[in-house]
Design a protein around this motif. Structure first.
Motif, PDB file in Angstrom:
ATOM      1  N   LEU A  82      -2.616   5.181   6.978  1.00 58.67           N
ATOM      2  CA  LEU A  82      -2.919   3.754   6.914  1.00 58.67           C
ATOM      3  C   LEU A  82      -3.173   3.180   8.305  1.00 58.67           C
ATOM      4  O   LEU A  82      -4.052   2.332   8.492  1.00 58.67           O
ATOM      5  CB  LEU A  82      -1.776   3.005   6.228  1.00 58.67           C
ATOM      6  CG  LEU A  82      -1.643   3.253   4.721  1.00 58.67           C
ATOM      7  CD1 LEU A  82      -0.385   2.588   4.179  1.00 58.67           C
ATOM      8  CD2 LEU A  82      -2.874   2.758   3.972  1.00 58.67           C
ATOM      9  N   GLN A  83      -2.412   3.647   9.296  1.00 55.82           N
ATOM     10  CA  GLN A  83      -2.642   3.189  10.669  1.00 55.82           C
ATOM     11  C   GLN A  83      -3.981   3.696  11.191  1.00 55.82           C
ATOM     12  O   GLN A  83      -4.711   2.972  11.872  1.00 55.82           O
ATOM     13  CB  GLN A  83      -1.499   3.660  11.573  1.00 55.82           C
ATOM     14  CG  GLN A  83      -0.182   2.949  11.317  1.00 55.82           C
ATOM     15  CD  GLN A  83       0.947   3.513  12.148  1.00 55.82           C
ATOM     16  OE1 GLN A  83       1.028   4.717  12.384  1.00 55.82           O
ATOM     17  NE2 GLN A  83       1.832   2.651  12.597  1.00 55.82           N
ATOM     18  N   ALA A  84      -4.317   4.953  10.873  1.00 55.97           N
ATOM     19  CA  ALA A  84      -5.597   5.510  11.316  1.00 55.97           C
ATOM     20  C   ALA A  84      -6.762   4.736  10.704  1.00 55.97           C
ATOM     21  O   ALA A  84      -7.737   4.410  11.395  1.00 55.97           O
ATOM     22  CB  ALA A  84      -5.683   6.987  10.939  1.00 55.97           C
ATOM     23  N   HIS A 128      12.882  15.421   0.527  1.00 62.23           N
ATOM     24  CA  HIS A 128      12.018  15.839   1.635  1.00 62.23           C
ATOM     25  C   HIS A 128      10.558  15.554   1.293  1.00 62.23           C
ATOM     26  O   HIS A 128       9.776  15.124   2.157  1.00 62.23           O
ATOM     27  CB  HIS A 128      12.214  17.327   1.902  1.00 62.23           C
ATOM     28  CG  HIS A 128      11.409  17.837   3.065  1.00 62.23           C
ATOM     29  ND1 HIS A 128      10.093  18.241   2.946  1.00 62.23           N
ATOM     30  CD2 HIS A 128      11.728  17.999   4.384  1.00 62.23           C
ATOM     31  CE1 HIS A 128       9.640  18.630   4.110  1.00 62.23           C
ATOM     32  NE2 HIS A 128      10.612  18.498   5.012  1.00 62.23           N
ATOM     33  N   GLY A 129      10.173  15.760   0.024  1.00 64.11           N
ATOM     34  CA  GLY A 129       8.798  15.499  -0.370  1.00 64.11           C
ATOM     35  C   GLY A 129       8.416  14.034  -0.253  1.00 64.11           C
ATOM     36  O   GLY A 129       7.302  13.706   0.174  1.00 64.11           O
ATOM     37  N   THR A 130       9.341  13.145  -0.628  1.00 62.63           N
ATOM     38  CA  THR A 130       9.075  11.712  -0.505  1.00 62.63           C
ATOM     39  C   THR A 130       8.925  11.315   0.962  1.00 62.63           C
ATOM     40  O   THR A 130       8.030  10.535   1.313  1.00 62.63           O
ATOM     41  CB  THR A 130      10.215  10.898  -1.153  1.00 62.63           C
ATOM     42  OG1 THR A 130      10.252  11.173  -2.550  1.00 62.63           O
ATOM     43  CG2 THR A 130      10.005   9.411  -0.948  1.00 62.63           C
ATOM     44  N   LEU A 131       9.778  11.854   1.825  1.00 56.70           N
ATOM     45  CA  LEU A 131       9.700  11.529   3.255  1.00 56.70           C
ATOM     46  C   LEU A 131       8.396  12.054   3.858  1.00 56.70           C
ATOM     47  O   LEU A 131       7.770  11.376   4.683  1.00 56.70           O
ATOM     48  CB  LEU A 131      10.899  12.109   3.996  1.00 56.70           C
ATOM     49  CG  LEU A 131      12.272  11.555   3.606  1.00 56.70           C
ATOM     50  CD1 LEU A 131      13.366  12.197   4.450  1.00 56.70           C
ATOM     51  CD2 LEU A 131      12.304  10.040   3.759  1.00 56.70           C
ATOM     52  N   ALA A 132       8.000  13.262   3.466  1.00 59.46           N
ATOM     53  CA  ALA A 132       6.748  13.826   3.980  1.00 59.46           C
ATOM     54  C   ALA A 132       5.557  12.976   3.549  1.00 59.46           C
ATOM     55  O   ALA A 132       4.637  12.714   4.340  1.00 59.46           O
ATOM     56  CB  ALA A 132       6.586  15.265   3.500  1.00 59.46           C
ATOM     57  N   LEU A 133       5.560  12.546   2.306  1.00 55.83           N
ATOM     58  CA  LEU A 133       4.482  11.693   1.792  1.00 55.83           C
ATOM     59  C   LEU A 133       4.464  10.355   2.513  1.00 55.83           C
ATOM     60  O   LEU A 133       3.398   9.839   2.877  1.00 55.83           O
ATOM     61  CB  LEU A 133       4.654  11.485   0.297  1.00 55.83           C
ATOM     62  CG  LEU A 133       3.668  10.556  -0.404  1.00 55.83           C
ATOM     63  CD1 LEU A 133       2.242  11.080  -0.243  1.00 55.83           C
ATOM     64  CD2 LEU A 133       4.015  10.430  -1.880  1.00 55.83           C
ATOM     65  N   LEU A 134       5.634   9.780   2.741  1.00 52.21           N
ATOM     66  CA  LEU A 134       5.727   8.511   3.445  1.00 52.21           C
ATOM     67  C   LEU A 134       5.241   8.651   4.879  1.00 52.21           C
ATOM     68  O   LEU A 134       4.540   7.766   5.407  1.00 52.21           O
ATOM     69  CB  LEU A 134       7.174   8.016   3.425  1.00 52.21           C
ATOM     70  CG  LEU A 134       7.443   6.636   4.009  1.00 52.21           C
ATOM     71  CD1 LEU A 134       6.715   5.551   3.232  1.00 52.21           C
ATOM     72  CD2 LEU A 134       8.942   6.357   4.036  1.00 52.21           C
ATOM     73  N   ASP A 135       5.579   9.752   5.527  1.00 47.76           N
ATOM     74  CA  ASP A 135       5.164  10.000   6.908  1.00 47.76           C
ATOM     75  C   ASP A 135       3.640  10.050   7.012  1.00 47.76           C
ATOM     76  O   ASP A 135       3.028   9.385   7.851  1.00 47.76           O
ATOM     77  CB  ASP A 135       5.786  11.314   7.390  1.00 47.76           C
ATOM     78  CG  ASP A 135       5.524  11.581   8.857  1.00 47.76           C
ATOM     79  OD1 ASP A 135       5.288  10.615   9.612  1.00 47.76           O
ATOM     80  OD2 ASP A 135       5.546  12.755   9.262  1.00 47.76           O
ATOM     81  N   ILE A 136       3.011  10.836   6.136  1.00 45.37           N
ATOM     82  CA  ILE A 136       1.549  10.942   6.150  1.00 45.37           C
ATOM     83  C   ILE A 136       0.916   9.611   5.769  1.00 45.37           C
ATOM     84  O   ILE A 136      -0.097   9.189   6.342  1.00 45.37           O
ATOM     85  CB  ILE A 136       1.082  12.060   5.217  1.00 45.37           C
ATOM     86  CG1 ILE A 136       1.402  13.422   5.839  1.00 45.37           C
ATOM     87  CG2 ILE A 136      -0.412  11.957   4.922  1.00 45.37           C
ATOM     88  CD1 ILE A 136       0.942  14.598   5.030  1.00 45.37           C
ATOM     89  N   GLY A 137       1.503   8.929   4.787  1.00 47.73           N
ATOM     90  CA  GLY A 137       0.962   7.645   4.362  1.00 47.73           C
ATOM     91  C   GLY A 137       0.936   6.622   5.484  1.00 47.73           C
ATOM     92  O   GLY A 137      -0.062   5.912   5.675  1.00 47.73           O
ATOM     93  N   LEU A 138       2.022   6.544   6.238  1.00 43.10           N
ATOM     94  CA  LEU A 138       2.070   5.609   7.366  1.00 43.10           C
ATOM     95  C   LEU A 138       0.995   5.924   8.390  1.00 43.10           C
ATOM     96  O   LEU A 138       0.278   5.035   8.872  1.00 43.10           O
ATOM     97  CB  LEU A 138       3.447   5.671   8.038  1.00 43.10           C
ATOM     98  CG  LEU A 138       4.539   4.752   7.487  1.00 43.10           C
ATOM     99  CD1 LEU A 138       5.867   5.073   8.173  1.00 43.10           C
ATOM    100  CD2 LEU A 138       4.179   3.297   7.717  1.00 43.10           C
ATOM    101  N   ARG A 150       0.826  -1.204   0.000  1.00 42.50           N
ATOM    102  CA  ARG A 150       0.000   0.000   0.000  1.00 42.50           C
ATOM    103  C   ARG A 150       0.865   1.260   0.000  1.00 42.50           C
ATOM    104  O   ARG A 150       0.523   2.257  -0.641  1.00 42.50           O
ATOM    105  CB  ARG A 150      -0.944  -0.017   1.203  1.00 42.50           C
ATOM    106  CG  ARG A 150      -1.938  -1.169   1.171  1.00 42.50           C
ATOM    107  CD  ARG A 150      -2.969  -1.052   2.249  1.00 42.50           C
ATOM    108  NE  ARG A 150      -3.888   0.059   1.983  1.00 42.50           N
ATOM    109  CZ  ARG A 150      -4.924   0.361   2.757  1.00 42.50           C
ATOM    110  NH1 ARG A 150      -5.176  -0.372   3.833  1.00 42.50           N
ATOM    111  NH2 ARG A 150      -5.708   1.377   2.471  1.00 42.50           N
ATOM    112  N   LEU A 151       2.000   1.231   0.720  1.00 42.43           N
ATOM    113  CA  LEU A 151       2.907   2.378   0.696  1.00 42.43           C
ATOM    114  C   LEU A 151       3.525   2.547  -0.692  1.00 42.43           C
ATOM    115  O   LEU A 151       3.713   3.674  -1.162  1.00 42.43           O
ATOM    116  CB  LEU A 151       4.002   2.202   1.750  1.00 42.43           C
ATOM    117  CG  LEU A 151       3.578   2.398   3.207  1.00 42.43           C
ATOM    118  CD1 LEU A 151       4.731   2.055   4.142  1.00 42.43           C
ATOM    119  CD2 LEU A 151       3.113   3.833   3.452  1.00 42.43           C
ATOM    120  N   THR A 152       3.832   1.438  -1.340  1.00 43.13           N
ATOM    121  CA  THR A 152       4.376   1.500  -2.698  1.00 43.13           C
ATOM    122  C   THR A 152       3.368   2.133  -3.645  1.00 43.13           C
ATOM    123  O   THR A 152       3.715   2.983  -4.489  1.00 43.13           O
ATOM    124  CB  THR A 152       4.762   0.098  -3.198  1.00 43.13           C
ATOM    125  OG1 THR A 152       5.794  -0.433  -2.358  1.00 43.13           O
ATOM    126  CG2 THR A 152       5.261   0.156  -4.629  1.00 43.13           C
TER     127      THR A 152
END
Length: 417
Positions: A291-293, A278-288, A221-223
């Motif tokens: 998905l947990q929420a 930085h944009g990829t990390l920000a997207l990954l942070d929100i994505g994680l 899902r993160l991919t």
């Protein structure tokens, strides 16, 4: 689920403001009390210009959560409560700050709130609603306590000298008291509320190093999320670190490293976290977090969502919280933004409904006002983005163009040479 949040005297929120997470145009609310008809909204967006106070709404909810979770552990006797009252009027520096939530947990509804000043809890209360009948779980007025449904709680309070700067809810949730209402409300703040501010790479690195989070479904899902953002990442891989005998003895968590496989000219290239933008990390942070929420039914609060995602990705995120299949546990998303694209249509689809949009503006005294878009009567062919930018809803900055130009003008060329 969160139905309503009220706050007074927190930063720029001088007077009481209320954020409804049910349709504010319905008849589900009367005199600040929850009624049975209110259906919680999965998404709520708060819009306004810079320095309007929209972030303070989420900051107030975060402060309430911190007080509930940590006041018992962190507050030393006679220490100050680290609140932030309205600072532009000396009178309000001494006045209490108040925080109130209305929650629906399982089949019951609850109202919990407290008022604090710099040194003590002035009042605190918890009510349980069965149908439309209100039961008092407890009420606190300084050092005086009363209860109708939890006599043992008040007995505990009379035996334990609860510090003036500690919430009774925080103490009771850790005590021998077996009260469903107390455990439910405390549990919502401790287990079902998550606040996302600016990107913290150290925190993200720690969360990405824990292998227990990364199963094949989550990686897939993160991919998909990263691929949708055109990051050039083809897939993710979690490489587990070898556990030492000492790790097993101390029962340490398995750890590892997330590897990002990027598409190259002829082949893929495995890169580490340090190689990502930085944009990829920000997207990954929100994505994680999202998905947990969605998996656990949290309320996810994100400040300045437009600083991390493009309007298209934000629209996709919003839609996932509305989708019953993606959100079977009724998670909620609350965010702040000043991206006007989210007020209109993206790729032919309405991003936010009227009842999901709230606006903030400051008056001349620096006080923030929070109000719903639904308080305005819609036009037959309403263009929200155009009306917002034209100031028809308020909540837009008043910019002095001449003064702005003078402030940015080069006055001494030697300063930039």
């Amino acid at each position: 689920m969160l139905l309503s949040f009220r706050v007074a005297n927190h930063r720029s929120l001088r007077d009481e403001q209320q954020l409804l997470l049910t349709d504010p145009a319905s008849d589900a609310w009367e005199e600040g009390e929850p009624c049975a008809e209110g259906t919680p909204l999965p998404v709520t967006g708060v819009f306004g210009p810079n320095a309007s106070g929209k972030s303070n709404v989420l900051d107030a909810l975060s402060f309430m959560a911190r007080m509930i979770r940590w006041s018992f552990r962190e507050s030393e006797p006679d220490s100050r409560i680290r609140r932030r009252p309205f600072a532009l009027d000396p009178i309000h520096l001494a006045r209490p700050s108040t925080y109130i939530v209305d929650l629906r947990i399982a089949e019951h509804r609850y109202t919990y709130g407290f008022s604090v000043d710099d040194t003590r809890v002035i009042s605190e209360w918890l009510y349980l609603y069965r149908s439309n009948d209100r039961e008092i779980v407890f009420e606190r007025d300084g050092d005086d306590y009363s209860s109708e449904t939890a006599r043992d709680l008040i007995d505990m309070a009379s035996v334990i000298d609860i510090a003036q700067n500690v919430l009774l809810l925080s103490v009771a949730a850790r005590s021998r008291v077996k009260n469903e209402a107390i455990r439910s409300v405390y549990g919502w703040f401790s287990d079902r509320f998550a606040m996302k501010r600016s990107l913290d790479t150290a925190d993200l690195r720690f969360r990405l190093s824990t292998s227990s989070k990364f199963n094949d479904e989550l990686l897939s899902r993160l991919t998909e999320l990263l691929s949708a953002a055109d990051t050039g990442i083809s897939h993710l891989e979690f490489r587990r670190s070898e556990r030492t005998p000492e790790d097993s003895l101390l029962r340490k968590r398995e750890r590892g490293e997330l590897i990002f496989h990027h598409r190259g000219v002829e082949t893929e290239h495995p890169l580490t976290l340090d190689d990502q933008s930085h944009g990829t990390l920000a997207l990954l942070d929100i994505g994680l977090r999202a998905l947990q929420a969605l998996k656990h039914g949290w309320l996810l609060a994100i400040d300045e969502l437009d600083g991390s995602l493009s309007p298209f990705l934000t629209a996709r995120l919003i839609e996932s919280f509305r989708d019953p299949e993606a959100n079977p546990r009724h998670a909620q998303l609350v965010f702040t933004s000043h991206d006007t694209a989210l007020l209109g249509h993206i790729r032919g689809t309405e991003v936010l409904r009227r009842e999901e949009i709230w606006l903030v503006q400051k008056d001349e005294s620096g006080c923030t006002e929070l109000f719903p878009l639904s308080s305005y009567r819609p036009d037959e062919d309403e263009n929200r983005m155009r009306r917002y930018l034209a100031g028809r809803y308020g909540a837009v900055p008043h910019i002095d163009d001449d003064l702005f130009a003078v402030a940015l003008a080069i006055r001494d060329r030697n300063q930039v040479e």
